[in-house]
Design a protein around this motif. Structure first.
Motif, short mmCIF file in Angstrom:
data_model
loop_
_atom_site.label_atom_id
_atom_site.label_comp_id
_atom_site.label_asym_id
_atom_site.label_seq_id
_atom_site.Cartn_x
_atom_site.Cartn_y
_atom_site.Cartn_z
N ARG A 129 0.83 -1.20 0.00
CA ARG A 129 0.00 0.00 0.00
C ARG A 129 0.87 1.26 0.00
NH1 ARG A 129 -5.00 -2.23 2.09
NH2 ARG A 129 -4.93 -4.27 1.12
N ASP A 130 0.46 2.23 -0.78
CA ASP A 130 1.13 3.54 -0.79
C ASP A 130 2.64 3.41 -1.01
OD1 ASP A 130 -1.34 4.79 -0.25
OD2 ASP A 130 -1.08 4.44 1.90
N GLY A 131 3.02 2.48 -1.90
CA GLY A 131 4.43 2.31 -2.22
C GLY A 131 5.21 1.54 -1.18
N LYS A 132 4.55 1.05 -0.14
CA LYS A 132 5.22 0.30 0.92
C LYS A 132 4.86 -1.18 0.82
CE LYS A 132 4.89 4.26 4.07
NZ LYS A 132 4.31 4.76 5.35
N ILE A 133 5.85 -2.03 1.06
CA ILE A 133 5.64 -3.48 1.05
C ILE A 133 5.81 -4.00 2.47
CG2 ILE A 133 6.54 -5.70 0.22
CD1 ILE A 133 7.39 -4.26 -2.33
N TYR A 134 4.83 -4.77 2.93
CA TYR A 134 4.84 -5.29 4.29
C TYR A 134 5.02 -6.81 4.25
CZ TYR A 134 2.77 -0.73 5.32
OH TYR A 134 2.53 0.62 5.43
N LEU A 135 5.99 -7.30 5.02
CA LEU A 135 6.22 -8.73 5.15
C LEU A 135 6.09 -9.14 6.61
CD1 LEU A 135 8.59 -7.65 2.89
CD2 LEU A 135 8.68 -10.12 2.61
N GLU A 136 5.75 -10.40 6.81
CA GLU A 136 5.67 -10.96 8.16
C GLU A 136 6.86 -11.89 8.39
OE1 GLU A 136 3.02 -14.30 10.61
OE2 GLU A 136 2.45 -13.67 8.58
N GLN A 137 7.53 -11.72 9.51
CA GLN A 137 8.58 -12.66 9.86
C GLN A 137 7.94 -13.99 10.24
OE1 GLN A 137 11.08 -12.24 13.56
NE2 GLN A 137 12.74 -12.21 12.06
N VAL A 138 8.38 -15.07 9.58
CA VAL A 138 7.85 -16.40 9.87
C VAL A 138 8.52 -16.90 11.15
CG1 VAL A 138 7.53 -18.74 9.01
CG2 VAL A 138 7.52 -16.80 7.41
N LYS A 139 7.71 -17.24 12.13
CA LYS A 139 8.26 -17.64 13.42
C LYS A 139 9.18 -18.85 13.26
CE LYS A 139 4.48 -15.85 16.26
NZ LYS A 139 3.37 -16.16 17.20
N GLY A 140 10.40 -18.71 13.79
CA GLY A 140 11.36 -19.81 13.77
C GLY A 140 12.25 -19.84 12.54
N ILE A 141 12.00 -18.95 11.56
CA ILE A 141 12.83 -18.91 10.35
C ILE A 141 13.51 -17.54 10.28
CG2 ILE A 141 12.86 -18.97 7.83
CD1 ILE A 141 10.53 -20.86 7.87
N PRO A 142 14.85 -17.50 10.32
CA PRO A 142 15.54 -16.21 10.20
C PRO A 142 15.16 -15.52 8.90
CG PRO A 142 17.05 -17.94 10.89
CD PRO A 142 15.78 -18.62 10.49
N THR A 143 14.95 -14.21 8.98
CA THR A 143 14.51 -13.47 7.80
C THR A 143 15.70 -13.02 6.96
OG1 THR A 143 12.51 -12.68 8.88
CG2 THR A 143 13.30 -11.42 6.99
N THR A 144 15.69 -13.49 5.71
CA THR A 144 16.63 -13.03 4.70
C THR A 144 15.84 -12.40 3.57
OG1 THR A 144 18.25 -14.75 5.21
CG2 THR A 144 18.41 -13.71 3.04
N ILE A 145 16.26 -11.23 3.12
CA ILE A 145 15.65 -10.57 1.96
C ILE A 145 16.75 -10.31 0.94
CG2 ILE A 145 14.39 -8.57 1.09
CD1 ILE A 145 13.12 -8.27 3.84
N ALA A 146 16.64 -10.96 -0.21
CA ALA A 146 17.58 -10.74 -1.31
C ALA A 146 16.88 -9.88 -2.35
CB ALA A 146 18.00 -12.08 -1.91
N LEU A 147 17.47 -8.74 -2.65
CA LEU A 147 16.88 -7.81 -3.59
C LEU A 147 17.39 -8.07 -5.01
CD1 LEU A 147 17.20 -4.56 -1.45
CD2 LEU A 147 15.24 -6.11 -1.63
N GLU A 148 16.62 -7.66 -5.99
CA GLU A 148 17.00 -7.87 -7.38
C GLU A 148 18.21 -7.03 -7.78
OE1 GLU A 148 13.44 -7.26 -9.62
OE2 GLU A 148 12.62 -9.25 -9.15
N ASN A 149 18.54 -6.02 -6.97
CA ASN A 149 19.73 -5.21 -7.26
C ASN A 149 21.01 -5.87 -6.76
OD1 ASN A 149 19.74 -4.85 -4.48
ND2 ASN A 149 19.16 -2.69 -4.55
N GLY A 150 20.89 -7.11 -6.24
CA GLY A 150 22.06 -7.86 -5.78
C GLY A 150 22.32 -7.77 -4.30
N LYS A 151 21.66 -6.89 -3.60
CA LYS A 151 21.88 -6.73 -2.17
C LYS A 151 21.11 -7.79 -1.39
CE LYS A 151 21.76 -3.15 1.43
NZ LYS A 151 21.39 -1.74 1.72
#
Length: 664
Positions: free
Chosen positions: A476-498
């Protein structure tokens, strides 16, 4: 708040030129003015809720992410006496449709003539069975009465159809019908002749018809349940309900209505795969029958919904989404073995709570919030999700309780996709899965340990995210919201390589990177909702035992070979309690009791009943007569070795007792 609600609604609105939106469909999805959508349909029965509560309850459904209302029109609720139609009070269909229109929610009417819905005789009035015609057939005598019914329903619908800018955009004919498709077509042709003119029509996709309906005439809708009160067995996890927790290409269920349909094969009508994959009866909960009393968990509904989306469904329709109460009538309106037809099970006389996301009295149960996360996702990524094909990397025919591998699927198109994970099966205690390697759309995720009970959706090449080990919730409004899955460390890999690892939730105030926000599960469940006032401390309610239970009744086995519920006369020998009502009549009376079943009376009139399954007996105080100062509670005791399935949460010690009564 209002702006959020409007964002969640994709249907009823007019264009700037005053034209009604066009609804079409293809083998993937519905389309609104050519834009693909993934609706969320919630079943609610208007005649099982007082009319004064409709506006608030429909609004709650909308806040929960429901974008389409589904509703039975029970024939015997409106024509209990032959020739006398009652559209007043909570039977006022037109008023209910106007409430839905005000909330901009489209409606699918399920017009019968047979509905089932655990109604007496499946909703067909008793007097019809004395007419000498064959029910649910093309018998001219039967169709004559159905035409009169449909004409009456049309008086309520006229001017409120989609083409008129109204909410009614589809209707379903009959229910769970297995005969020739010509009968369903006769019902449709009759409705069109009367004046129904809707964008599309539906039927239940189970069981297989003996002869087909011509393609395009009615979209078949499917279902699945986590357990079934209708199962003949009184053993835990009996039946094929475990299959609802497996990703699979087969759309239908072999577990629904087994008491009527018997053993069913995994087969649908030829050509039905060319329709979009929609559900109308995904179990939002489950009723308790006298002989079988399932105790449903929030995870049951959430897991099944994840599985349906991951298997290719593009419309989640919950039965029920909102529970209810049978209205007062000349006779009891519940299904039971002693009635003329649809006498497979003995159901409570009044309650139809269904352990649904919204309960009988509008109470928000935990899965109301849990499911809402999926509904936000479907709203915001539905256009992308809808044309994606499902792929099943693991086997589809999984034995009950098989814990040897992770159950997962993915949907993809044009190098973008969503990975669906379900490490849950009702009452089977699946264990954590280590070193899991997931891959979709040419992207391999890092090896994961998936905790027991994990259910989630992970993005691949979506909105600048190459992959994430967190669940997409909303955009919404240019913002993306994700939920941390309990028990799984959160990794976010972006398409820009980061790539960012071991991220921690920061809530809605601060992004973890760019425009991406990471939430806890609790934050995700209440995203965009106004802060709710915490419930106050419960008020203890006084009660007194006035009469001990008499000689236990003899439990009889009915015509369909399961235990019969007590009669009105049997309750004369029940234990009797009186309950002092508080002056404030706005709360939910909560009766923690133990026993076989219980009834609640106000001024001598039955107002509520309960088949004990370990949950408390509830009553909305605001529904009580204003001149009522005390309630009478009657409880029949549990007997030894009853031919009844009680869940593990129930105390089956012989006898009865009241633990506490309080008001929230």
């Amino acid at each position: 708040m209002r702006s959020f609600l409007l964002l969640l609604t994709f249907c009823i609105s007019l264009t700037s030129h005053g034209q009604v939106q066009t609804i079409t469909w293809d083998k993937y999805s519905l389309m609104i003015d050519g834009r693909r959508v993934c609706p969320v349909m919630g079943e609610v029965h208007y005649s099982r809720i007082p009319a004064a509560e409709w506006a608030e309850e429909v609004r709650k459904m909308k806040e929960g992410g429901v974008t389409v209302i589904a509703c039975y029109v029970f024939w015997n609720h409106i024509e209990e006496t032959e020739g006398v139609f009652d559209w007043s009070g909570q039977r006022d269909l037109r008023h209910f449709l106007e409430v839905c229109k005000a909330e901009q929610l489209p409606v699918v009417l399920r017009v019968g003539p047979f509905c089932h819905g655990e109604a007496r005789c499946g909703g067909i009035p008793d007097w019809m069975f004395a007419k000498g015609c064959k029910m649910r057939s093309q018998d001219p005598g039967f169709l004559k009465y159905v035409e009169r019914l449909y004409r009456q329903i049309f008086t309520q619908v006229q001017g409120l159809q989609w083409k008129d800018g109204g909410p009614v955009f589809a209707c379903q004919f009959d229910n769970e019908y297995r005969g020739p498709g010509s009968y369903l077509m006769a019902l449709k042709q009759m409705a069109i002749k009367i004046g129904f003119d809707l964008p599309f029509y539906t039927r239940t996709g189970w069981p297989e018809l003996s002869s087909p309906v011509p393609f395009g005439e009615m979209i078949p809708l499917y279902g699945d349940y986590a357990d079934g009160f209708w199962e003949r067995s009184i053993q835990e996890t009996a039946g094929n309900y475990y299959k609802a927790f497996n990703f699979k290409a087969f759309r239908s269920s072999t577990a629904i209505a087994t008491e009527q349909l018997g053993e069913q094969k995994e087969k649908v009508n030829k050509g039905d795969e060319q329709y979009p994959y929609f559900t109308c009866e995904l179990g939002g909960g489950m009723m308790t029958a006298y002989h079988r009393r399932p105790f449903l968990y929030p995870e049951d509904a959430y897991s099944m919904a994840i599985v349906k989306l991951g298997s290719g469904s593009n419309l989640l329709g919950y039965y029920m989404y909102h529970g209810g109460t049978n209205p007062d009538a000349k006779s009891w309106l519940n299904e039971m073995q002693r009635t003329l037809a649809t006498n497979y099970n003995d159901m409570p006389v009044k309650t139809y709570d269904f352990q649904a996301p919204l309960g009988e009295f509008g109470q928000k149960n935990p899965h109301y919030y849990m499911l809402r996360k999926l509904h936000l996702f479907m709203q915001d990524w539905g256009e992308i999700l809808a044309p994606m094909e499902a792929t099943f990397p693991c086997q589809q025919d999984i034995p009950k309780g098989d814990d040897s591998f992770l159950r997962w699927s993915y949907r993809s198109k044009n190098n973008s996709g969503f990975i669906f994970i379900n490490n849950y099966e009702r009452l089977q205690n699946l264990t954590e899965k280590r070193n899991v390697q997931l891959e979709a759309c040419g992207v391999r995720l890092p090896k994961l340990t998936v905790p027991a009970g994990t259910m989630c959706i992970l993005p691949v090449n979506i909105d600048g995210i190459r992959y994430a080990t967190a669940q997409l919730i909303a955009k919404r409004d240019g913002k993306i919201y994700l939920e941390q899955v309990k028990g799984i460390p959160t990794t976010i890999a972006l398409e820009n390589g980061k790539t960012l690892r071991n991220l921690k939730p920061r809530g809605t105030e601060r992004p973890v990177v760019g425009n991406i926000f990471l939430l806890t599960s609790e934050q995700a469940e209440r995203l965009f909702l106004p802060k709710e006032t915490p419930a106050g401390a419960p008020t203890i309610v006084n009660y007194q035992k006035r009469q001990e239970a008499g000689t236990p009744r003899t439990i009889t086995i009915g015509v369909n070979k399961v235990a019969e519920e007590p009669t009105d006369e049997d309750f004369e020998a029940a234990a009797v309690y009186t309950i002092d009502l508080p002056k404030e009549r706005s709360g939910l009376l909560t009766i923690n009791y133990q026993g076989d079943c219980a009834r609640l009376y106000a001024n001598g009139r039955l107002i509520a009943d309960n088949f004990y399954n370990g949950r408390p007996f509830l009553m909305g105080l605001w529904r009580l007569p204003t001149d009522c100062e005390k309630l009478e509670l009657r409880i029949l005791p549990i007997q030894k070795d009853m031919p009844i399935y009680f869940p593990r949460e129930a105390d089956t010690t012989p006898g009865e007792s009241v633990k506490s009564i309080f008001c929230l």
